[in-house]
Design an enzyme around this catalytic site. Structure first.
Site, PDB file in Angstrom:
ATOM      1  N   TYR A   1       0.838  -1.190   0.000  1.00 18.44           N
ATOM      2  CA  TYR A   1       0.000   0.000   0.000  1.00 18.44           C
ATOM      3  C   TYR A   1       0.877   1.245   0.000  1.00 18.44           C
ATOM      4  O   TYR A   1       1.989   1.241   0.542  1.00 18.44           O
ATOM      5  CB  TYR A   1      -0.926   0.008   1.216  1.00 18.44           C
ATOM      6  CG  TYR A   1      -2.083  -0.973   1.115  1.00 18.44           C
ATOM      7  CD1 TYR A   1      -3.345  -0.557   0.692  1.00 18.44           C
ATOM      8  CD2 TYR A   1      -1.911  -2.313   1.423  1.00 18.44           C
ATOM      9  CE1 TYR A   1      -4.404  -1.452   0.602  1.00 18.44           C
ATOM     10  CE2 TYR A   1      -2.963  -3.218   1.338  1.00 18.44           C
ATOM     11  CZ  TYR A   1      -4.204  -2.779   0.928  1.00 18.44           C
ATOM     12  OH  TYR A   1      -5.253  -3.668   0.825  1.00 18.44           O
ATOM     13  N   GLU A   2       0.375   2.313  -0.589  1.00 17.49           N
ATOM     14  CA  GLU A   2       1.143   3.544  -0.766  1.00 17.49           C
ATOM     15  C   GLU A   2       1.598   4.152   0.549  1.00 17.49           C
ATOM     16  O   GLU A   2       2.584   4.889   0.595  1.00 17.49           O
ATOM     17  CB  GLU A   2       0.302   4.557  -1.557  1.00 17.49           C
ATOM     18  CG  GLU A   2       1.048   5.800  -1.973  1.00 17.49           C
ATOM     19  CD  GLU A   2       0.225   6.706  -2.875  1.00 17.49           C
ATOM     20  OE1 GLU A   2       0.552   7.890  -2.988  1.00 17.49           O
ATOM     21  OE2 GLU A   2      -0.779   6.232  -3.467  1.00 17.49           O
ATOM     22  N   SER A   3       0.891   3.825   1.621  1.00 16.27           N
ATOM     23  CA  SER A   3       1.247   4.380   2.930  1.00 16.27           C
ATOM     24  C   SER A   3       2.542   3.806   3.480  1.00 16.27           C
ATOM     25  O   SER A   3       3.072   4.303   4.480  1.00 16.27           O
ATOM     26  CB  SER A   3       0.109   4.130   3.920  1.00 16.27           C
ATOM     27  OG  SER A   3      -0.231   2.749   3.951  1.00 16.27           O
TER      28      SER A   3
END
Length: 240
Positions: A42-44
């Site tokens: 995930y981009e986080s």
């Protein structure tokens, strides 16, 4: 059908850059059915997340709690995405053209648009550097256009060889999944209908396309959702 078709396209052991919404649902469905070793990124900054429910956002705590590692956002892009370490990236689109170029910036002229869209985010990087890109979008003549008003994320440009000429690492869009069927680019980069979903005709797909859509010689029909797929999907949504 869109979610299940996207889940089926993911293979065990692949590294998948996941966005919230349908891509996250599809990726988690794949991980809990036929691809238990699918690595969700995930981009986080969460690597190898294994949520027991669908996350509400990329900042949902369950992603960090169940991850193999948590890294910084710049590291996700600089170390994992740009060097080509991610196999599959999911993207949506406001407009998509016959060569898989994506617009999420403006509808109309850039300086004076009729609609200003959310913008790029990390999508151009995903389109440029992932091994391949899966696009998931509902199909209408407004979204499937002859030529996008603005190229936010580069697909295949105007045809064969343009990605290589720009030095883009990834293969670009290799699969487009809609609510009526499935498309893949031909050797020139032009999207071709390769499958329709159950109950959908070629005429219906063409009616929802803003260009003269090519159809594969051996057109397939997507298999209906299995009881296991439907049950798993219900459980994921019910837990959220």
């Amino acid at each position: 059908m869109m979610t299940i078709a996207a889940a089926r396209a993911l293979n065990n052991g692949q590294r998948c850059f996941v966005g919230i919404g349908l891509p996250s649902t599809a990726a988690n469905l794949a991980r809990t059915t036929h691809a238990p070793e699918l690595v969700l990124i995930y981009e986080s900054g969460t690597l190898g997340s294994k949520p027991s429910r669908l996350p509400a956002s990329i900042g949902d705590g369950i992603l960090a709690e169940t991850a193999d590692a948590v890294i910084s956002v710049p590291e996700v892009f600089n170390y994992w995405l740009q060097p080509g370490r991610i196999d599959v990236g999911f993207l949506g689109a406001a407009q998509l053209d016959r060569f898989g170029n994506i617009n999420t910036t403006v509808v109309g002229e850039y300086g004076s648009p009729t609609v200003r869209l959310p913008g790029a985010g990390g999508a151009p990087e995903i389109a440029a550097s992932c091994g391949e890109v899966f696009v998931v979008v509902r199909q209408t003549r407004r979204s499937f256009v002859e030529r996008v008003d603005f190229i936010t994320s580069f697909g295949h440009g105007r045809g064969e060889g343009e990605r290589a000429a720009l030095g883009l690492r990834g293969a670009g869009p290799t699969l487009v999944i809609t609510d009526v069927g499935v498309m893949r680019p031909d050797r020139h980069g032009e999207l071709t209908l390769v499958a329709t979903h159950p109950g959908v005709t070629v005429e219906q797909v063409r009616a929802a396309t803003g260009w003269e859509l090519r159809v594969a010689e051996h057109l397939e029909t997507s298999a209906p959702p299995s009881p296991d797929e439907l049950a798993t999907l219900r459980n994921l949504k019910a837990a959220s």
